[in-house]
Design a protein around this motif. Structure first.
Motif, PDB file in Angstrom:
ATOM      1  N   GLU A  24       5.113   6.145   5.400  1.00 27.47           N
ATOM      2  CA  GLU A  24       5.963   4.998   5.673  1.00 27.47           C
ATOM      3  C   GLU A  24       6.853   4.707   4.468  1.00 27.47           C
ATOM      4  N   ARG A  25       8.083   4.312   4.769  1.00 29.19           N
ATOM      5  CA  ARG A  25       9.019   4.033   3.685  1.00 29.19           C
ATOM      6  C   ARG A  25       8.635   2.804   2.883  1.00 29.19           C
ATOM      7  N   THR A  26       7.746   1.952   3.430  1.00 26.15           N
ATOM      8  CA  THR A  26       7.345   0.754   2.700  1.00 26.15           C
ATOM      9  C   THR A  26       6.680   1.112   1.383  1.00 26.15           C
ATOM     10  N   PHE A  27       6.069   2.308   1.304  1.00 25.32           N
ATOM     11  CA  PHE A  27       5.400   2.689   0.076  1.00 25.32           C
ATOM     12  C   PHE A  27       6.381   2.934  -1.056  1.00 25.32           C
ATOM     13  N   SER A  28       7.652   3.045  -0.739  1.00 22.98           N
ATOM     14  CA  SER A  28       8.635   3.222  -1.799  1.00 22.98           C
ATOM     15  C   SER A  28       8.720   1.985  -2.683  1.00 22.98           C
ATOM     16  N   ASN A  29       8.212   0.859  -2.189  1.00 23.31           N
ATOM     17  CA  ASN A  29       8.213  -0.370  -2.971  1.00 23.31           C
ATOM     18  C   ASN A  29       6.877  -0.640  -3.665  1.00 23.31           C
ATOM     19  N   TYR A  30       5.971   0.309  -3.573  1.00 22.16           N
ATOM     20  CA  TYR A  30       4.652   0.174  -4.173  1.00 22.16           C
ATOM     21  C   TYR A  30       4.541   1.026  -5.431  1.00 22.16           C
ATOM     22  N   ALA A  31       3.757   0.553  -6.373  1.00 28.32           N
ATOM     23  CA  ALA A  31       3.346   1.416  -7.469  1.00 28.32           C
ATOM     24  C   ALA A  31       2.321   2.405  -6.910  1.00 28.32           C
ATOM     25  N   MET A  32       2.306   3.593  -7.478  1.00 28.23           N
ATOM     26  CA  MET A  32       1.412   4.635  -6.996  1.00 28.23           C
ATOM     27  C   MET A  32       0.542   5.129  -8.137  1.00 28.23           C
ATOM     28  N   GLY A  33      -0.661   5.530  -7.782  1.00 26.62           N
ATOM     29  CA  GLY A  33      -1.558   6.028  -8.808  1.00 26.62           C
ATOM     30  C   GLY A  33      -2.324   7.253  -8.340  1.00 26.62           C
TER      31      GLY A  33
END
Length: 121
Positions: A24-33
């Motif tokens: 989902e494109r919403t994850f583009s606004n999340y920090a990732m680890g």
């Protein structure tokens, strides 16, 4: 959903590239680890990157050997691993958080299924 890929078996000193694709494109606004868990051990933080890709953080054990980055669309995250050691052997997980660049696994709300990395001596 988060889907990891790129794990495998490599000799000590070798390199691997792990990828995490967000559905989902919403994850583009999340920090990732990236986290990892070896058999019989706690899940541990490896690296994280901000939603913009500007800020990163690394565990001391991988600093200088691993590099985290994210694609232009920010929905994919890559972990470049070099100079691998047998102690890097673990199941590697990708995770997403709205909390920024944080190291605590409990602050990540979304997780992938993991990809196995095995480093032989």
């Amino acid at each position: 959903q988060l889907v990891e890929s790129g794990g495998g078996l490599v000799q000590a000193g070798g390199s691997l590239r792990l990828s995490c694709a967000a559905s989902e494109r919403t994850f583009s606004n999340y920090a990732m680890g990236w986290f990892r868990q070896a058999p019989g051990k706690e899940r541990e933080f490896v690296a994280a990157i901000s939603w913009s890709g500007i800020t990163t953080a690394y565990a001391d054990s991988v600093k200088g050997r691993f590099t985290i980055s994210r694609g232009i669309a920010r929905s994919t995250v890559t972990l470049e691993m070099s100079s691998l050691k047998p102690e890097d052997t673990a199941l590697y997980y990708c995770a997403a958080t709205f909390r920024g660049v944080v190291t605590a696994a409990t602050l990540y709300a979304y997780w992938g299924q993991g990809t196995q990395v095995t480093v032989s001596s």
